[in-house]
Design a protein around this motif. Structure first.
Motif, PDB file in Angstrom:
ATOM      1  N   ASN A 198       0.835  -1.196   0.000  1.00  0.00           N
ATOM      2  CA  ASN A 198       0.000   0.000   0.000  1.00  0.00           C
ATOM      3  C   ASN A 198       0.870   1.247   0.000  1.00  0.00           C
ATOM      4  O   ASN A 198       2.096   1.167  -0.110  1.00  0.00           O
ATOM      5  CB  ASN A 198      -0.973  -0.021   1.188  1.00  0.00           C
ATOM      6  CG  ASN A 198      -0.263  -0.074   2.527  1.00  0.00           C
ATOM      7  OD1 ASN A 198       0.632   0.716   2.809  1.00  0.00           O
ATOM      8  ND2 ASN A 198      -0.659  -1.021   3.380  1.00  0.00           N
ATOM      9  N   SER A 199       0.245   2.394   0.164  1.00  0.00           N
ATOM     10  CA  SER A 199       0.961   3.667   0.047  1.00  0.00           C
ATOM     11  C   SER A 199       2.096   3.800   1.047  1.00  0.00           C
ATOM     12  O   SER A 199       3.112   4.450   0.762  1.00  0.00           O
ATOM     13  CB  SER A 199      -0.018   4.830   0.223  1.00  0.00           C
ATOM     14  OG  SER A 199      -1.039   4.787  -0.745  1.00  0.00           O
ATOM     15  N   ALA A 200       1.955   3.195   2.224  1.00  0.00           N
ATOM     16  CA  ALA A 200       3.038   3.249   3.218  1.00  0.00           C
ATOM     17  C   ALA A 200       4.288   2.564   2.684  1.00  0.00           C
ATOM     18  O   ALA A 200       5.413   3.035   2.905  1.00  0.00           O
ATOM     19  CB  ALA A 200       2.587   2.606   4.522  1.00  0.00           C
ATOM     20  N   ASP A 201       4.118   1.458   1.950  1.00  0.00           N
ATOM     21  CA  ASP A 201       5.263   0.748   1.368  1.00  0.00           C
ATOM     22  C   ASP A 201       5.932   1.589   0.287  1.00  0.00           C
ATOM     23  O   ASP A 201       7.165   1.704   0.236  1.00  0.00           O
ATOM     24  CB  ASP A 201       4.802  -0.582   0.773  1.00  0.00           C
ATOM     25  CG  ASP A 201       4.238  -1.521   1.822  1.00  0.00           C
ATOM     26  OD1 ASP A 201       5.017  -1.990   2.663  1.00  0.00           O
ATOM     27  OD2 ASP A 201       3.022  -1.759   1.800  1.00  0.00           O
ATOM     28  N   TYR A 202       5.117   2.181  -0.592  1.00  0.00           N
ATOM     29  CA  TYR A 202       5.683   2.966  -1.695  1.00  0.00           C
ATOM     30  C   TYR A 202       6.379   4.224  -1.181  1.00  0.00           C
ATOM     31  O   TYR A 202       7.443   4.607  -1.661  1.00  0.00           O
ATOM     32  CB  TYR A 202       4.588   3.336  -2.706  1.00  0.00           C
ATOM     33  CG  TYR A 202       3.784   2.146  -3.167  1.00  0.00           C
ATOM     34  CD1 TYR A 202       4.416   0.945  -3.505  1.00  0.00           C
ATOM     35  CD2 TYR A 202       2.395   2.191  -3.243  1.00  0.00           C
ATOM     36  CE1 TYR A 202       3.682  -0.161  -3.902  1.00  0.00           C
ATOM     37  CE2 TYR A 202       1.655   1.087  -3.655  1.00  0.00           C
ATOM     38  CZ  TYR A 202       2.309  -0.086  -3.969  1.00  0.00           C
ATOM     39  OH  TYR A 202       1.576  -1.181  -4.364  1.00  0.00           O
TER      40      TYR A 202
END
Length: 706
Positions: A198-202
């Motif tokens: 999700n956005s936290a990973d990216y």
């Protein structure tokens, strides 16, 4: 693969399989063309097609399980019904990362939700770093990976911009516009339904990319795993990156569309704005604003300092100068006066004693008096009061020798004086395409029209000042964490609420609990008049509707009568109410405020700070923060209230003790943080703020536990 980052198998893969490879599969065809155009080693591409021995001129395999050797990345270009089986095979092969383009998952109804659940379980069981589904993929320029389900623009180039978008169409637009404007990208990721990554990973990956200076984000669904996202955002800020966020899904109608689009929840706009801003992100208003602000930040290179200096603006129209003065004031951009020596040069060169100087109107000086123009330009760029400059001079359709000389001169002066320079236009009038490349080659940034350019400059300077003063450092406690109290669910008693507040150093208004009229009289005599009586009962959280509150009691008779009347009223309206007693308080005067804790579906506790009365009821004048916060952050929020001038003293009133109120807000935020899974709501209303140095007191408190 070039690094040991967790997402290296995805964004830095040196070999990949295209599952579903076929000349008739537009996803597969576009990915292969993009890889070719980017210069990826095509011999490292493995087509998977059970019906053909060769695809794209390369040897094809019937299954990924038949491919020899390791494969870091699988591009899954099959229809929704076949995705699960493919993901299971990918897991058996030991592939570390994958992309799924297909849609029709959670956003497609109950059947799609079931498929998404099964695919998620299979991917997680295989420890697969999965991007998607329901997306167009990603673009990683350094790795030459154009894993994008559509045709990428030919002029996309490497650079210092990262992108994280929850809409592939929006990101495609930014890449196309950016390519035309000469902006350079490092990594652009569109995560779709975000069922694994999700956005936290990216954001976590881009926070560690040395090549990235600015990260442009578009969110409509609330970012998953807020704590991980916050940690990634903090890391990006620490590493000197600017994070720009366009947040859609603010209205109820828009929130319904988010569910239809991604199958996810949008969340509270106010709470998420507070979350992003506290962690150092910059919130933009629309897509144009995002593009122009990204361009300015990409060309600026952050300089965290307190910025005693301001911005110089130069144009060739007196009317423009007037407009720029208004816009700068509206957007909070400091336009300092010229130093006397610089002002004198402008007056002499322009032969205009009344020239304002900043913004500077150089009129037709370049053509009429070239030497005078050069003197103006050199002195303006050398002005010690300026840190940045915005110039709006001629940008003819074709690059003439004189225009080329002018902008080369501006570039040289920019470097010589260590000034960041931005090229502006007065309205939405983009220059001829050839100018983007020319300006980029000179190290100058075209930022667009006056309004968006000035707004972006103001954001840049505010963000740099905030970094310089350490605003984005994690808050720390002013004292040790108190011992946990055992509190029942529902409305909490006055006794336990008071004990909890005092354990966190939050001062209730002076008061005494009475069990009889006589005790109430003794308490009033001890505390002093005028005083207040209020019934304490967990069954009567809102006192006024039950006649359980009396204000402004001036003497013994008033106290005695009020006590008896309150009990009669309550017994008549709610005979079964459990009564803890009658609280007698000294009535204190000051600025009435409110502090409140509520719960957000994704973020947990939120802290609201505002002024009482009309400011809340009519003007909706409230600042929101996500606990915990520091007293300095609380004070900053309170100073941003529309009615904040009340704290400075109006109509002869003394200035209020804003520091005490901010300290109370910070302590309440730590209380909310510590009990974040237990509190349903907690209102301190009113909080009365006394004159400076005399403190602030919580006059009434309502605590409801989950």
């Amino acid at each position: 693969m070039a690094s040991n980052q967790p997402l290296a198998p995805l964004f830095e893969a040196d070999r990949l399989a295209i599952i579903g490879a076929s000349d008739r599969n537009h996803y597969a065809v576009n990915v292969f063309k993009n890889l070719q155009n980017f210069g990826f080693d095509i011999s490292k591409v493995v087509p998977i097609n059970p019906g053909r021995p060769e695809v794209f001129g390369l040897k094809a395999y019937p299954s990924i399980l038949d491919v020899p050797g390791e494969l870091p990345l699988a591009v899954i270009a099959v229809n929704t019904q076949n995705v699960l089986a493919v993901v299971e095979d990918v897991g058996r092969k030991g592939v570390k990362a994958a992309v799924i383009f297909a849609d029709g998952f959670a956003e497609g109804g109950e059947a799609g939700k079931k498929i998404q659940q099964d695919v998620t379980a299979a991917a997680k069981a295989a420890n697969l770093k999965l991007l998607g589904p329901n997306c167009m993929g990603f673009v990683a320029l350094r790795s030459k990976l154009g894993i994008w389900g559509g045709e990428l623009p030919k002029n996309i180039r490497p650079g210092n911009i990262g992108c994280i978008f929850q809409s592939s169409g929006m990101m495609n637009l930014l890449m196309n516009f950016g390519g035309k404007r000469g902006l350079g990208f490092h990594l652009c990721a569109s995560g779709g339904n975000e069922i694994v990554l999700n956005s936290a990973d990216y954001l976590g990956y881009q926070a560690e990319c040395a090549e990235i200076d600015v990260i442009a984000c578009y969110f409509e669904a609330a970012p998953k795993e807020p704590e991980r996202f916050a940690a990634a955002l903090d890391r990006a800020i620490i590493n000197g990156k600017a994070v720009l966020i366009l947040r859609a899904g603010r209205t109820e109608r828009a929130k319904k569309n988010v569910i239809a689009h991604t199958g996810q929840l949008a969340g509270s706009a106010a709470a998420w704005d507070a979350f992003f801003e506290q962690h150092g992100a910059i919130i933009v208003k629309d897509l144009d604003d995002l593009i122009d602000t990204t361009a300015l930040f990409a060309g600026a290179r952050l300089r965290p300092d307190k910025h005693e200096r301001g911005v110089g603006l130069m144009t060739i129209s007196g009317g423009d100068c007037t407009l720029l003065c208004d816009i700068a004031d509206q957007e909070g951009l400091n336009l300092p006066e010229l130093s006397p020596a610089t002002q004198q040069v402008m007056v002499e060169a322009l032969d205009k004693p009344t020239v304002l100087g900043n913004p500077l109107d150089v009129e037709d000086l370049q053509r009429m008096k070239p030497e005078g123009f050069d003197r103006c330009l050199e002195k303006f760029f050398a002005e010690a009061n300026f840190d940045m400059l915005g110039v709006r001079l001629n940008l003819p359709e074709a690059i003439t020798p004189s225009a080329e000389k002018l902008y080369a001169q501006i570039s040289e002066l920019s470097k010589a004086n260590d000034k960041r320079v931005f090229v502006l236009t007065r309205a939405t009038e983009p220059p001829a395409q050839i100018w983007y490349d020319k300006l980029n080659s000179l190290g100058l940034t075209f930022t667009g029209d006056y309004r968006k350019s000035v707004r972006a400059m103001s954001r840049l300077r505010k963000n740099e000042r905030d970094r310089a003063i350490g605003r984005f450092q994690p808050p720390t406690r002013s004292s040790a964490q108190p011992n946990r109290l055992s509190l029942d669910s529902g409305v909490v008693s006055y006794r336990d609420t008071d004990k909890l507040l005092q354990s966190y150093g939050i001062s209730p208004a002076p008061g005494l609990m009475a069990q009889s009229a006589g005790e109430a009289l003794s308490a009033a005599e001890k505390l002093g008049y005028p005083c207040v009586l209020k019934l304490a009962s967990v069954d009567i959280p809102h006192k006024t509707e039950f006649g359980a509150l009396r204000l402004g009691l001036e003497n013994r008779t008033a106290v005695e009568n009020a006590y008896e009347e309150m009990l009669i009223n309550v017994r008549a309206k709610k005979p079964d109410a459990r009564i803890e007693g009658v609280l007698v308080q000294k009535q204190i005067k000051g600025v009435e405020c409110l502090l409140g804790i509520a719960r957000d579906e994704q973020l947990g506790p939120t802290l609201a700070m505002g002024l009482g009365g009309v400011f809340v009821e009519i003007l909706a004048d409230v600042q929101m923060s996500i606990p915990p916060i520091s007293a300095a952050e609380a004070k900053r929020a309170l100073e941003n209230l529309k009615g904040a001038k009340v704290f400075t003293g109006v109509r002869g009133a003394a200035a209020a003790d804003l520091d005490a109120l901010a300290d109370m807000a910070a302590k309440l935020s730590w209380l909310a943080h510590d009990l974040r899974n237990e509190i349903a709501e907690f209102d301190l209303n009113p909080v009365v703020v006394l004159p400076a140095g005399q403190g602030a007191f919580a006059v009434d408190a309502l605590l409801v536990m989950r």
